[in-house]
Motif scaffolding. Structure first.
Motif, PDB file in Angstrom:
ATOM      1  N   ILE A 185       0.843  -1.204   0.000  1.00 12.68           N
ATOM      2  CA  ILE A 185       0.000   0.000   0.000  1.00 12.68           C
ATOM      3  C   ILE A 185       0.879   1.256   0.000  1.00 12.68           C
ATOM      4  O   ILE A 185       0.632   2.209  -0.759  1.00 12.68           O
ATOM      5  N   ASP A 186       1.905   1.257   0.846  1.00  9.56           N
ATOM      6  CA  ASP A 186       2.815   2.415   0.894  1.00  9.56           C
ATOM      7  C   ASP A 186       3.486   2.642  -0.457  1.00  9.56           C
ATOM      8  O   ASP A 186       3.595   3.784  -0.936  1.00  9.56           O
ATOM      9  N   LYS A 187       3.894   1.538  -1.094  1.00  6.59           N
ATOM     10  CA  LYS A 187       4.569   1.628  -2.394  1.00  6.59           C
ATOM     11  C   LYS A 187       3.609   2.136  -3.469  1.00  6.59           C
ATOM     12  O   LYS A 187       3.984   2.965  -4.320  1.00  6.59           O
ATOM     13  N   THR A 188       2.372   1.645  -3.442  1.00  3.27           N
ATOM     14  CA  THR A 188       1.374   2.056  -4.446  1.00  3.27           C
ATOM     15  C   THR A 188       1.015   3.528  -4.283  1.00  3.27           C
ATOM     16  O   THR A 188       0.870   4.259  -5.277  1.00  3.27           O
ATOM     17  N   LYS A 189       0.845   3.974  -3.049  1.00  3.59           N
ATOM     18  CA  LYS A 189       0.524   5.389  -2.803  1.00  3.59           C
ATOM     19  C   LYS A 189       1.630   6.312  -3.321  1.00  3.59           C
ATOM     20  O   LYS A 189       1.356   7.379  -3.881  1.00  3.59           O
ATOM     21  N   THR A 190       2.867   5.872  -3.177  1.00  2.00           N
ATOM     22  CA  THR A 190       3.991   6.656  -3.699  1.00  2.00           C
ATOM     23  C   THR A 190       3.940   6.704  -5.222  1.00  2.00           C
ATOM     24  O   THR A 190       4.132   7.759  -5.838  1.00  2.00           O
ATOM     25  N   ALA A 191       3.646   5.543  -5.848  1.00  8.35           N
ATOM     26  CA  ALA A 191       3.592   5.464  -7.312  1.00  8.35           C
ATOM     27  C   ALA A 191       2.442   6.299  -7.872  1.00  8.35           C
ATOM     28  O   ALA A 191       2.532   6.833  -8.986  1.00  8.35           O
TER      29      ALA A 191
END
Length: 361
Positions: A142-148
């Motif tokens: 989730i953290d990675k997707t929000k950054t992307a």
């Protein structure tokens, strides 16, 4: 296809593995006697193959197979690395489905890591560790997707929606497989390689001569029904002893017991079904064989299981049902009676099809 055998220490995992594979894995009355996973390949019982082989006077029979991996016992805290947990969890991540062995008998001579026998508590202990490991994975996703998403690419919006659905279930103590997703969402979820998306068979391990419907077993069945999982009841020790007998003595013993199919045979068949697999058959003077394919496979892809040239140059498949072939006595006789079908590229294979492929490369 791989099935991982999991469970708490001393529930009978390695005994069951030995029975399945006769591979001689170490069996000891203490935790972590299994550190590196033992691996064994097991044939899927199929009474049709010997009958087809007799029809063709064929000596070589090749059965469909499943690979079983005996993974060391998990304990509380495995998701945080307790009891070599990280290593064990990585082994589970590599299998296609889980065979969860649960102790359903009392024995003062066999220690239990929690002091007493409670199969539902044992199941929940392992399930919780898998859920916690997945919760950590999905939180990072989730953290990675929000950054992307900051780059403006809308494709990440659907990913985040799927991740959030999975997170909510895991945070509520439910496995990822309990989340209802569309086919498109499921494809996204599969790319996360979560532990709790894997299908499960619970193996209720009872004592030799024990009641196959004792209170422990009833509790396991009720739990499994609640999450739509499969259950099989057997005595791992008895199955190991049975598997060690010569084939003729084994058959005699089973006949005396009034048993037509061993617990292990039932387990292997159920595992094969759990993975969404089926067999089609080829037969001839040189070899009679069961070929493993996913249910729903079309003719060219089924042909490619034998050789890539069969798929590339596929023309047609000449098919007859196994029972019909046995009744007719030969492929040619079945053809003369109009029982052999000529199928093209869109044909979806059925369980028990006996096939002759026509191809040109």
């Amino acid at each position: 296809m791989k099935l991982g055998i999991v469970g708490l220490p001393n529930v009978g995992k390695s005994t069951l593995f030995n029975a399945l594979t006769q591979a001689g894995a170490e069996v000891a009355n203490y935790p972590f006697c299994t550190i590196e996973p033992n691996v064994g390949v097991v044939g899927v019982p199929d009474e049709r193959l010997p009958k087809l082989a007799a029809l063709y006077n064929c000596k070589r029979l090749v059965y469909a197979t499943i690979e079983f991996v005996d993974i060391a016992g998990l304990v509380k805290g495995a998701s945080k690395g307790e009891g070599l947990g990280n290593k064990f969890l990585s082994h589970i991540r590599e299998v296609d489905a889980i065979l969860h062995v649960v102790r359903c008998f009392g024995d003062d001579n066999i220690t239990h890591v929690d002091g007493d026998v409670d199969p539902v508590r044992d199941i929940e202990t392992i399930n919780l560790e898998l859920i916690l490991a997945d919760l950590d994975t999905i939180t990072r996703r989730i953290d990675k997707t929000k950054t992307a998403m900051k780059g403006g690419d809308k494709k990440y919006l659907q990913e985040l929606e799927v991740e959030q659905k999975l997170y909510d279930a895991l945070a509520d103590g439910k496995p990822a497989r309990s989340v209802k997703l569309t086919d498109e969402e499921q494809a996204i979820a599969d790319s996360f390689f979560l532990l709790t998306t894997k299908k499960v068979i619970y193996c209720a391990n009872i004592a030799e001569g024990g009641d196959p419907d004792n209170d422990y077993v009833k509790a396991v069945k009720a739990f499994a029904e609640g999450e739509n999982s499969e259950v099989i009841v057997l005595c791992a020790q008895l199955e190991a002893e049975l598997a060690a007998l010569p084939a003729d003595e084994r058959e005699m013993f089973m006949e005396e017991m009034g048993v037509s199919c061993s617990g292990l045979d039932q387990l292997v068949k159920k595992s094969y079904k759990l993975l969404g697999l089926m067999s089609y058959l080829t037969a001839g003077e040189k070899e009679t064989r069961a070929w493993t394919i996913p249910i729903g496979t079309k003719a060219p892809q089924a042909a490619g299981k034998i050789h890539s040239d069969f798929e590339k140059g596929f023309i047609r498949a000449e098919i007859v049902d196994c029972d019909t072939l046995l009744e007719c006595g030969s492929f040619n006789a079945a053809k003369e009676k109009g029982k052999v079908r000529s199928e093209g590229k869109d044909y979806v294979f059925r369980e028990g099809d006996v096939v002759l492929f026509r191809f040109n490369v």
